[in-house]
Every structure is written in C-alpha cells, then in structure tokens.
Design a protein around this motif. Sequence first.
Motif, PDB file in Angstrom:
ATOM      1  N   ARG A  25      19.381  29.701 -11.966  1.00 58.65           N
ATOM      2  CA  ARG A  25      20.698  29.493 -11.369  1.00 58.65           C
ATOM      3  C   ARG A  25      21.550  30.751 -11.509  1.00 58.65           C
ATOM      4  NH1 ARG A  25      23.919  24.323 -13.004  1.00 58.65           N
ATOM      5  NH2 ARG A  25      22.414  23.510 -11.570  1.00 58.65           N
ATOM      6  N   GLN A  26      21.509  31.367 -12.691  1.00 58.29           N
ATOM      7  CA  GLN A  26      22.294  32.580 -12.938  1.00 58.29           C
ATOM      8  C   GLN A  26      21.892  33.693 -11.976  1.00 58.29           C
ATOM      9  OE1 GLN A  26      21.725  34.277 -16.851  1.00 58.29           O
ATOM     10  NE2 GLN A  26      22.308  36.302 -16.106  1.00 58.29           N
ATOM     11  N   VAL A  27      20.589  33.909 -11.817  1.00 54.06           N
ATOM     12  CA  VAL A  27      20.097  34.955 -10.921  1.00 54.06           C
ATOM     13  C   VAL A  27      20.481  34.638  -9.480  1.00 54.06           C
ATOM     14  CG1 VAL A  27      18.024  36.077 -10.011  1.00 54.06           C
ATOM     15  CG2 VAL A  27      18.230  35.655 -12.466  1.00 54.06           C
ATOM     16  N   ALA A  28      20.339  33.387  -9.077  1.00 50.78           N
ATOM     17  CA  ALA A  28      20.700  32.994  -7.714  1.00 50.78           C
ATOM     18  C   ALA A  28      22.188  33.211  -7.467  1.00 50.78           C
ATOM     19  CB  ALA A  28      20.319  31.539  -7.468  1.00 50.78           C
ATOM     20  N   GLU A  29      23.025  32.849  -8.422  1.00 45.75           N
ATOM     21  CA  GLU A  29      24.470  33.033  -8.267  1.00 45.75           C
ATOM     22  C   GLU A  29      24.831  34.508  -8.175  1.00 45.75           C
ATOM     23  OE1 GLU A  29      25.991  30.840 -11.619  1.00 45.75           O
ATOM     24  OE2 GLU A  29      26.117  28.970 -10.478  1.00 45.75           O
ATOM     25  N   GLU A  30      24.159  35.353  -8.970  1.00 43.21           N
ATOM     26  CA  GLU A  30      24.414  36.794  -8.909  1.00 43.21           C
ATOM     27  C   GLU A  30      24.031  37.351  -7.542  1.00 43.21           C
ATOM     28  OE1 GLU A  30      22.278  38.482 -12.207  1.00 43.21           O
ATOM     29  OE2 GLU A  30      23.670  37.689 -13.690  1.00 43.21           O
ATOM     30  N   CYS A  31      22.937  36.856  -6.990  1.00 42.65           N
ATOM     31  CA  CYS A  31      22.489  37.313  -5.671  1.00 42.65           C
ATOM     32  C   CYS A  31      23.476  36.875  -4.592  1.00 42.65           C
ATOM     33  CB  CYS A  31      21.092  36.785  -5.380  1.00 42.65           C
ATOM     34  SG  CYS A  31      20.408  37.394  -3.833  1.00 42.65           S
ATOM     35  N   THR A  36      22.438  43.167  -5.162  1.00 42.14           N
ATOM     36  CA  THR A  36      21.251  43.379  -4.329  1.00 42.14           C
ATOM     37  C   THR A  36      20.009  42.803  -4.986  1.00 42.14           C
ATOM     38  OG1 THR A  36      20.708  45.528  -5.299  1.00 42.14           O
ATOM     39  CG2 THR A  36      22.235  45.530  -3.415  1.00 42.14           C
ATOM     40  N   LEU A  37      19.070  42.399  -4.134  1.00 46.38           N
ATOM     41  CA  LEU A  37      17.795  41.880  -4.640  1.00 46.38           C
ATOM     42  C   LEU A  37      17.089  42.928  -5.488  1.00 46.38           C
ATOM     43  CD1 LEU A  37      16.332  40.017  -1.529  1.00 46.38           C
ATOM     44  CD2 LEU A  37      17.044  39.006  -3.677  1.00 46.38           C
ATOM     45  N   HIS A  38      17.144  44.168  -5.029  1.00 41.75           N
ATOM     46  CA  HIS A  38      16.467  45.255  -5.740  1.00 41.75           C
ATOM     47  C   HIS A  38      17.021  45.409  -7.158  1.00 41.75           C
ATOM     48  CE1 HIS A  38      14.239  48.962  -6.257  1.00 41.75           C
ATOM     49  NE2 HIS A  38      15.359  49.542  -6.681  1.00 41.75           N
ATOM     50  N   ALA A  39      18.350  45.425  -7.279  1.00 40.17           N
ATOM     51  CA  ALA A  39      18.973  45.600  -8.594  1.00 40.17           C
ATOM     52  C   ALA A  39      18.657  44.420  -9.513  1.00 40.17           C
ATOM     53  CB  ALA A  39      20.485  45.767  -8.436  1.00 40.17           C
ATOM     54  N   LEU A  40      18.739  43.203  -8.971  1.00 43.27           N
ATOM     55  CA  LEU A  40      18.419  42.016  -9.779  1.00 43.27           C
ATOM     56  C   LEU A  40      16.962  42.023 -10.224  1.00 43.27           C
ATOM     57  CD1 LEU A  40      20.284  39.176  -7.866  1.00 43.27           C
ATOM     58  CD2 LEU A  40      20.667  39.862 -10.231  1.00 43.27           C
ATOM     59  N   ALA A  41      16.067  42.361  -9.288  1.00 42.90           N
ATOM     60  CA  ALA A  41      14.636  42.374  -9.603  1.00 42.90           C
ATOM     61  C   ALA A  41      14.330  43.386 -10.687  1.00 42.90           C
ATOM     62  CB  ALA A  41      13.833  42.673  -8.340  1.00 42.90           C
ATOM     63  N   GLN A  42      14.952  44.563 -10.603  1.00 40.64           N
ATOM     64  CA  GLN A  42      14.709  45.588 -11.622  1.00 40.64           C
ATOM     65  C   GLN A  42      15.286  45.169 -12.972  1.00 40.64           C
ATOM     66  OE1 GLN A  42      16.185  49.341 -10.061  1.00 40.64           O
ATOM     67  NE2 GLN A  42      14.082  50.115 -10.151  1.00 40.64           N
ATOM     68  N   LEU A  50      10.598  36.169  -5.560  1.00 40.26           N
ATOM     69  CA  LEU A  50      10.917  35.081  -6.479  1.00 40.26           C
ATOM     70  C   LEU A  50      12.420  34.799  -6.467  1.00 40.26           C
ATOM     71  CD1 LEU A  50       9.856  33.077  -8.545  1.00 40.26           C
ATOM     72  CD2 LEU A  50      10.053  34.855 -10.281  1.00 40.26           C
ATOM     73  N   ILE A  51      13.219  35.855  -6.425  1.00 37.20           N
ATOM     74  CA  ILE A  51      14.679  35.673  -6.363  1.00 37.20           C
ATOM     75  C   ILE A  51      15.055  34.966  -5.068  1.00 37.20           C
ATOM     76  CG2 ILE A  51      16.900  36.861  -6.262  1.00 37.20           C
ATOM     77  CD1 ILE A  51      15.607  39.052  -8.052  1.00 37.20           C
ATOM     78  N   ARG A  52      14.423  35.343  -3.959  1.00 41.81           N
ATOM     79  CA  ARG A  52      14.701  34.675  -2.679  1.00 41.81           C
ATOM     80  C   ARG A  52      14.391  33.173  -2.770  1.00 41.81           C
ATOM     81  NH1 ARG A  52      11.776  39.237  -0.555  1.00 41.81           N
ATOM     82  NH2 ARG A  52      13.243  40.770   0.225  1.00 41.81           N
ATOM     83  N   ILE A  53      13.269  32.849  -3.424  1.00 42.38           N
ATOM     84  CA  ILE A  53      12.886  31.434  -3.591  1.00 42.38           C
ATOM     85  C   ILE A  53      13.945  30.698  -4.405  1.00 42.38           C
ATOM     86  CG2 ILE A  53      11.214  29.892  -4.707  1.00 42.38           C
ATOM     87  CD1 ILE A  53       9.043  31.993  -3.928  1.00 42.38           C
ATOM     88  N   TRP A  54      14.388  31.317  -5.498  1.00 41.78           N
ATOM     89  CA  TRP A  54      15.392  30.685  -6.354  1.00 41.78           C
ATOM     90  C   TRP A  54      16.713  30.507  -5.615  1.00 41.78           C
ATOM     91  CZ3 TRP A  54      14.558  33.881 -11.487  1.00 41.78           C
ATOM     92  CH2 TRP A  54      13.324  33.517 -12.047  1.00 41.78           C
ATOM     93  N   VAL A  55      17.103  31.486  -4.813  1.00 36.07           N
ATOM     94  CA  VAL A  55      18.341  31.372  -4.045  1.00 36.07           C
ATOM     95  C   VAL A  55      18.225  30.223  -3.045  1.00 36.07           C
ATOM     96  CG1 VAL A  55      19.789  32.518  -2.309  1.00 36.07           C
ATOM     97  CG2 VAL A  55      19.066  33.772  -4.343  1.00 36.07           C
ATOM     98  N   LYS A  57      16.329  27.573  -3.280  1.00 39.34           N
ATOM     99  CA  LYS A  57      16.402  26.304  -4.028  1.00 39.34           C
ATOM    100  C   LYS A  57      17.825  26.018  -4.477  1.00 39.34           C
ATOM    101  CE  LYS A  57      11.785  25.708  -5.949  1.00 39.34           C
ATOM    102  NZ  LYS A  57      11.034  25.489  -7.194  1.00 39.34           N
ATOM    103  N   PHE A  58      18.520  27.063  -4.909  1.00 31.35           N
ATOM    104  CA  PHE A  58      19.897  26.893  -5.365  1.00 31.35           C
ATOM    105  C   PHE A  58      20.774  26.388  -4.218  1.00 31.35           C
ATOM    106  CE2 PHE A  58      24.209  28.610  -5.972  1.00 31.35           C
ATOM    107  CZ  PHE A  58      24.532  28.042  -7.192  1.00 31.35           C
ATOM    108  N   GLU A  59      20.639  27.007  -3.060  1.00 31.44           N
ATOM    109  CA  GLU A  59      21.446  26.603  -1.900  1.00 31.44           C
ATOM    110  C   GLU A  59      21.100  25.193  -1.427  1.00 31.44           C
ATOM    111  OE1 GLU A  59      20.652  29.920   0.687  1.00 31.44           O
ATOM    112  OE2 GLU A  59      22.476  30.967   0.023  1.00 31.44           O
ATOM    113  N   ALA A  60      19.840  24.776  -1.633  1.00 28.28           N
ATOM    114  CA  ALA A  60      19.426  23.429  -1.239  1.00 28.28           C
ATOM    115  C   ALA A  60      19.747  22.392  -2.305  1.00 28.28           C
ATOM    116  CB  ALA A  60      17.924  23.420  -0.942  1.00 28.28           C
TER     117      ALA A  60
END
Length: 128
Positions: A25-31, A36-42, A50-55, A57-60
Amino acid sequence: MTLLVGLPEDGSHDEASVASAAFKRQVAEECIAGETLHALAQRHDISRQLIRIWVGKFEAGALDGDVQAADLLQEYEARIAALERMVGRQALEIELLKGALKHAPRPRSASTSVVTGPVASPSAEGAR
C-alpha cells in the motif's frame, strides 16, 4: 540493496508474495502521489512491473482484502501459539502427575488390581 520490512536479509524471498500488505500500500501510494516507477523500484529493490501490479490492486481496492486477510492470519497465528503453549503445559502436568503416581505410597490392605477391584463384603444369608 534496500531491505524490505519483514523480509529475510539474505534476499531469499519472492517479493510479490512475501511483502506485507502495508508495504504494498505504501509503495502504491507513493507511486500515485507522483514518484517515478524507476525511483521506487531502485529504492525498494523491486521490479517496476511489480509496482504496477500493486498500484492496480490498490486502485481496485484489492489491497484492503490483503490487509484484512493478513490481520486474520495474525489473529489465527496468535491463537495457535496460545493453544500450543497450553498443550505444552498440560503435557508437563501429565508427566508430573505420572511421576507422582509412581512414587506415591500404595495402601497395603487394599487391592491394587484394577480388574479385581475391592474385596466384596459378605452378604446376609438368603440374599439373592
């Protein structure tokens, strides 16, 4: 490598299944907030997909179900641990009582056989 909260330090984990719902949830909210996906992933050492999947799920609203399931699982694990402690105490108590029974003095006049039981008292003549 940045370690995820609750994950093994040796890196032997499957990030998609092991990361906590709160972390997802934290990662999805940050995105969603614009990071950026790149900054979060790093920063978290996870894939952008994986971040896209979590986002998604979070939105759904699917991560809410994960949180509820995680809470329920935590409650069950606590209950199981409490029951295991109870079983352990009872096993110790049984062993203690068995030991006490072995060393307890036995009355000499009473029968000790479970099969024969106590000696029958004499009955009156003519009783059937």
